[in-house]
Design a protein around this motif. Structure first.
Motif, PDB file in Angstrom:
ATOM      1  N   ALA A  53      45.269  12.736  62.416  1.00  0.00           N
ATOM      2  CA  ALA A  53      46.344  12.208  63.223  1.00  0.00           C
ATOM      3  C   ALA A  53      47.085  12.907  64.282  1.00  0.00           C
ATOM      4  CB  ALA A  53      47.706  12.070  61.771  1.00  0.00           C
ATOM      5  N   LEU A  54      47.232  14.252  64.572  1.00  0.00           N
ATOM      6  CA  LEU A  54      47.424  15.082  65.618  1.00  0.00           C
ATOM      7  C   LEU A  54      46.375  16.040  65.878  1.00  0.00           C
ATOM      8  CD1 LEU A  54      50.883  15.973  64.399  1.00  0.00           C
ATOM      9  CD2 LEU A  54      50.520  14.342  66.159  1.00  0.00           C
ATOM     10  N   LEU A  55      46.036  16.271  67.227  1.00  0.00           N
ATOM     11  CA  LEU A  55      45.343  17.041  67.857  1.00  0.00           C
ATOM     12  C   LEU A  55      46.291  18.462  68.435  1.00  0.00           C
ATOM     13  CD1 LEU A  55      42.592  18.090  68.782  1.00  0.00           C
ATOM     14  CD2 LEU A  55      43.099  16.865  70.807  1.00  0.00           C
ATOM     15  N   ARG A  56      46.041  19.487  68.061  1.00  0.00           N
ATOM     16  CA  ARG A  56      46.686  20.960  68.602  1.00  0.00           C
ATOM     17  C   ARG A  56      45.760  21.495  69.480  1.00  0.00           C
ATOM     18  NH1 ARG A  56      48.793  19.743  63.439  1.00  0.00           N
ATOM     19  NH2 ARG A  56      50.908  19.515  63.311  1.00  0.00           N
TER      20      ARG A  56
ATOM     21  N   PHE B 138      54.879   9.921  67.775  1.00  0.00           N
ATOM     22  CA  PHE B 138      56.241  10.565  67.349  1.00  0.00           C
ATOM     23  C   PHE B 138      56.338  10.487  65.801  1.00  0.00           C
ATOM     24  CE2 PHE B 138      60.590   9.911  65.961  1.00  0.00           C
ATOM     25  CZ  PHE B 138      61.186  10.865  66.411  1.00  0.00           C
ATOM     26  N   TRP B 139      55.845   9.526  65.201  1.00  0.00           N
ATOM     27  CA  TRP B 139      55.883   9.289  63.710  1.00  0.00           C
ATOM     28  C   TRP B 139      54.917  10.568  63.266  1.00  0.00           C
ATOM     29  CZ3 TRP B 139      58.176   7.254  59.635  1.00  0.00           C
ATOM     30  CH2 TRP B 139      57.565   7.231  58.299  1.00  0.00           C
ATOM     31  N   ASN B 140      53.793  10.668  63.808  1.00  0.00           N
ATOM     32  CA  ASN B 140      52.809  11.745  63.150  1.00  0.00           C
ATOM     33  C   ASN B 140      53.257  13.256  63.172  1.00  0.00           C
ATOM     34  OD1 ASN B 140      50.951   9.561  62.600  1.00  0.00           O
ATOM     35  ND2 ASN B 140      49.589  10.067  64.258  1.00  0.00           N
ATOM     36  N   ARG B 141      54.148  13.281  64.090  1.00  0.00           N
ATOM     37  CA  ARG B 141      54.753  14.721  64.571  1.00  0.00           C
ATOM     38  C   ARG B 141      55.792  15.101  63.152  1.00  0.00           C
ATOM     39  NH1 ARG B 141      55.462  16.728  70.172  1.00  0.00           N
ATOM     40  NH2 ARG B 141      53.925  15.735  71.261  1.00  0.00           N
ATOM     41  N   ILE B 142      56.541  14.068  62.604  1.00  0.00           N
ATOM     42  CA  ILE B 142      57.466  14.333  61.917  1.00  0.00           C
ATOM     43  C   ILE B 142      57.254  14.167  60.091  1.00  0.00           C
ATOM     44  CG2 ILE B 142      59.109  13.775  63.635  1.00  0.00           C
ATOM     45  CD1 ILE B 142      59.667  11.060  62.171  1.00  0.00           C
ATOM     46  N   VAL B 143      55.801  13.510  59.918  1.00  0.00           N
ATOM     47  CA  VAL B 143      55.520  13.293  58.608  1.00  0.00           C
ATOM     48  C   VAL B 143      54.394  14.070  58.393  1.00  0.00           C
ATOM     49  CG1 VAL B 143      56.551  11.181  58.775  1.00  0.00           C
ATOM     50  CG2 VAL B 143      54.087  11.400  59.256  1.00  0.00           C
ATOM     51  N   PRO B 144      53.945  14.181  57.054  1.00  0.00           N
ATOM     52  CA  PRO B 144      52.680  15.251  56.778  1.00  0.00           C
ATOM     53  C   PRO B 144      51.578  14.228  57.151  1.00  0.00           C
ATOM     54  CG  PRO B 144      54.316  14.813  55.107  1.00  0.00           C
ATOM     55  CD  PRO B 144      54.716  14.081  55.925  1.00  0.00           C
TER      56      PRO B 144
ATOM     57  N   GLY C 299      47.379  25.691  68.906  1.00  0.00           N
ATOM     58  CA  GLY C 299      48.443  25.826  67.932  1.00  0.00           C
ATOM     59  C   GLY C 299      49.695  24.874  68.560  1.00  0.00           C
ATOM     60  N   SER C 300      49.516  24.170  69.679  1.00  0.00           N
ATOM     61  CA  SER C 300      50.547  23.142  70.151  1.00  0.00           C
ATOM     62  C   SER C 300      49.948  21.792  70.218  1.00  0.00           C
ATOM     63  CB  SER C 300      51.132  23.718  71.502  1.00  0.00           C
ATOM     64  OG  SER C 300      51.548  24.815  71.482  1.00  0.00           O
TER      65      SER C 300
END
Length: 796
Positions: free
Chosen positions: A144-147, A168-174, A150-151
């Motif tokens: 869902a997210l790529l860091r 934005f949704w992926n940032r705030i949910v598991p 670490g960011s």
């Protein structure tokens, strides 16, 4: 006079349906003979190889050199992409077996891969999390997210509003609740889930999770940069990687699926979908390749135990219904109609499953089944304008899909007709069952259901719609999930919920607030919640703005219906001015300078293609080819006789239009039958909308004259359900015609009744037809009954 008008309507509808059925029969009779390979046999000795492609596999969408078959010195069969331009799909087992694609590799810790000058090393590849680096940066990807170091990376500048919302949704949910987003390599910018690589174009490689395992895959296409990955410690071009053929049950080549079986030095491939058609049984094939020919059989009957069992069940059910000794014992016509509806529904469902499994019968048996459903739906004893015009539109859509199937040079196009015929049979059977059951219910129970039961039912309907939308977001795409479109069912749920709330709001003076039984939040919150969910799915899941426009058209139409019913003249005038303003804005956009729109972030590319399609020949292909097809059609069709001479003939130019069976079906209709026939179709579509609005007006009048609150609510509820359904259908007509005729920017919405059948028919159109039919019958029944209760049972 009313009886005479009904008789005239029934005779006119029957004559029109007979004409459309005759045209369908003529298209089948004039269909030229065609042949296709039922089996492709490849013989190969150990140590030899062969390359096969479009001509050898009868696969229209394959490359001329698509796959390479090789047998090693031990006699094992190996398969690989011949050039890497197009990949292969490999299936193991049957049913929901394992499916993989060539050019892919499951990543493990310590593995390395190279794209251009950049080399990446996998640090860890645990379940649901991948860590890797190139010496300068370290990335973590969870699907869902790529860091990076670490960011979380920011959104890309060209991201659409839906992509930004998903990020934005992926940032705030598991991660387990986030939207799955593909990790891609290439381009000059690292952002979102993209890793920049100056040596490769955007999307040259990617990583996705398959059953929790991170899988690296190479992109296909001309001019690709080789993706080198270590396989057994040796770097190799991943796109050209060989796979063992042992245990493979099917191959996917382009859009053609071939069942595979190995017998020693012989490989037998049986094409089962999208197979090229030939006018004779001659083909130039290389040594070691042979075909077994089969003629296309229009009268081919289904075979297999499932079909035999389904037919036996239908016959048994009919026999049981005809001998049914029950409350309808004195009404054999009603029992017969109910039994016929059940038989048609079962037959349509069986046909739908057969089409899905690739075992559908020939064209003629399918057409006969659809004819039975159309004549059953016409119902000459009680002609109804909604049902009659709907049946005419369904017959016209079947004719168009049949023409597409007979005009194509491969077998896949006929599947659209078979699917539409199956949906028509199933839907009209269910409509007939609902009409007969609803009429019988009216004769036995004069009082509607309690308010609590109604609202609990609507709550369950809304919950199912939201759950289906979440399933599509989580496991599907903009084309749906499991070959279904939950959005269509959500539109129906939204219409019903909104109609319920408006009906209660307009009758607020007739009732008191209940304690405990009335779900007050349902009146206000659930339609708004479902509307917001639909907007979010449209933004996140769909790559165009047509669902937003469709929902806005529906919302404006429902607001107009409410303002007219509530006699809010100011709101009515404001909506009319808003509609005029929108028309003026479209005119101004049409005359706008493309340079001014080039900087738009909100789907600016679609507006640029609309204003200057010649400057965008690739993205504007639909618009350009559709406009050319419409111009060729003229007023009387491309053949000059409204398409009568072209029935059953091929139409390669018109079939080249992308999505011509769905979004651009009107372009094929205008090309084949001309603008003169389109005027008749527009009149029929307008008649359908007027019939819905007339039924809504009659329901409103019945509510105004009711003496009981429950009957008043029921009339208002039916009125606004019909208004909401008409608004959605009008939106589909408007967007589809506007897109095909270049009045609006390119938007992907199918035309109701005319496009290939599926979820839109089953989950929206047929429920609307059933509701219109039962509303008409209930209005007639309620004319003869008078309620004597003036109490308010809704507050119980």
């Amino acid at each position: 006079m009313k009886r005479f008008a009904r008789g005239g309507l029934g005779m006119l509808a029957a004559a029109a349906l007979a004409l459309l059925c005759a045209l369908q029969a003529l298209a089948v009779l004039r269909m030229p003979p065609a042949f296709f390979p039922s089996q492709v046999t490849v013989r190969l000795a150990p140590g030899h190889s062969i390359e096969l492609g479009r001509a050898e596999l009868a696969a229209p969408q394959a490359d001329p050199r698509h796959l390479r078959l090789r047998r090693d010195s031990a006699g094992r069969w190996l398969i690989a992409s011949a050039s890497g331009v197009q990949g292969l799909r490999v299936e193991h087992g049957t049913g929901a077996g394992e499916r993989t694609r060539s050019g892919s590799l499951a990543l493990q810790a310590g593995q390395r891969f190279r794209l251009g000058a950049a080399q990446y090393t996998v640090d860890s590849a645990s379940d649901g999390l991948l860590r890797f680096g190139d010496g300068s940066h370290t990335w973590e990807y969870d699907g869902a997210l790529l860091r990076r170091d670490g960011s979380v990376q920011g959104a890309c500048p060209q991201s659409s509003p839906g992509q930004r919302l998903a990020g934005f949704w992926n940032r705030i949910v598991p991660a387990s609740l986030g939207f799955e987003r593909l990790l891609s390599f290439g381009g000059n910018l690292s952002c979102a889930t993209t890793i920049g690589n100056a040596d490769a174009a955007a999307g040259s490689a990617g990583i996705a999770f398959s059953d929790g395992v991170p899988t690296l895959f190479a992109a296909s296409g001309a001019g690709r940069v080789p993706l080198l990955a270590e396989v057994d410690g040796v770097p190799a071009d991943l796109a050209l990687r060989e796979l063992p053929l042992a245990g493979v049950s099917a191959l996917g080549v382009g859009r053609t699926r071939l069942l595979a079986a190995i017998e020693g030095d012989t490989l037998r491939l049986r094409p089962v979908s999208r197979v090229a058609l030939f006018t004779d049984t001659r083909a130039e094939l290389p040594d070691g390749v042979s075909w077994q020919w089969q003629a296309r059989q229009p009268w081919q009957l289904p075979d297999g135990a499932p079909w035999a069992g389904a037919m036996a069940a239908i016959c048994g059910l009919l026999a049981g219904l005809l001998g049914w000794r029950s409350a309808w014992r004195k009404q054999p016509a009603v029992a017969l109609r109910f039994g016929a509806g059940v038989a048609l529904a079962l037959g349509g469902f069986a046909l739908l499953l057969a089409v899905r499994a690739g075992q559908a019968p020939g064209i003629a048996p399918t057409l006969l089944l659809a004819w039975g459903a159309l004549w059953y739906g016409l119902h000459p004893r009680r002609p109804n304008a909604v049902l009659a015009s709907g049946v005419m539109l369904l017959a016209g859509g079947l004719l168009l899909q049949l023409e597409l199937g007979t005009a194509a040079a491969d077998t896949s196009w006929m599947r659209h007709f078979q699917k539409t015929a199956a949906a028509t049979t199933l839907g009209l059977g269910l409509v007939g069952i609902a009409a007969v059951a609803g009429l019988a219910g009216l004769r036995t129970a004069r009082r509607p259901a309690s308010q609590a039961r109604v609202e609990w039912t609507l709550l369950a309907l809304a919950g199912c719609a939201v759950l289906a939308l979440l399933v599509q977001v989580g496991w599907g795409s903009e084309t749906g999930v499991f070959d279904l479109q939950p959005v269509e069912f959500a539109k129906l749920a939204l219409t019903v919920l909104t109609a319920h709330c408006i009906a209660l709001g307009l009758g607020a003076g007739d009732t008191r607030q209940g304690k405990g039984t009335l779900l007050r939040w349902l009146r206000l919150a659930s339609p708004a919640l479902l509307f917001i969910v639909l907007l979010a799915v449209a933004l996140v899941q769909v790559d165009d703005y047509s669902p937003l426009i469709l929902l806005l058209v529906w919302g404006a139409a429902m607001l107009l219906a409410w303002s007219l019913a509530a006699r809010q003249r100011l709101a009515t005038a404001a909506l009319c001015l808003l509609a005029v303003g929108v028309v003026g804005a479209i005119g101004l956009l049409r005359a706008a300078d493309p340079g001014q729109i080039a900087h738009w972030n909100f789907y600016g590319e679609r507006f640029l293609v609309w204003l200057d399609p010649a400057a965008h020949p690739h993205t504007g292909q639909q618009l350009l080819l559709g406009a050319r097809a419409i111009l060729e059609g003229g007023w009387m069709g491309a053949d000059g006789v409204f398409g009568l001479a072209a029935l059953g003939a091929s139409a390669p130019d018109a079939l080249a239009i992308p999505a011509v069976q769905d979004d651009f079906a009107p372009s094929f209709f205008l090309n084949r039958h001309g603008l003169g026939a389109a005027l008749a179709l527009w009149a029929l579509q307008a008649l359908f909308l007027c019939a819905l609005l007339q039924a809504a007006l009659r329901a409103w009048m019945a509510a105004a004259g009711a003496r009981d609150f429950r009957h008043a609510w029921q009339g208002r509820f039916r009125c606004f359900v019909l208004c909401g359904g008409a608004a959605f259908v009008f939106g589909h007509f408007l967007l589809s015609w506007g897109t095909n005729l270049s009045f609006f920017p390119i938007m992907g919405q199918p035309m109701s009744f005319l496009s290939a059948g599926g979820s839109h028919l089953l989950f929206f159109i047929f429920p609307l037809l059933g509701f219109g039919a039962t509303s008409a019958y209930s209005f007639e029944e309620n004319q003869s009954c008078r309620s004597t209760s003036n109490t308010n049972p809704w507050a119980r």
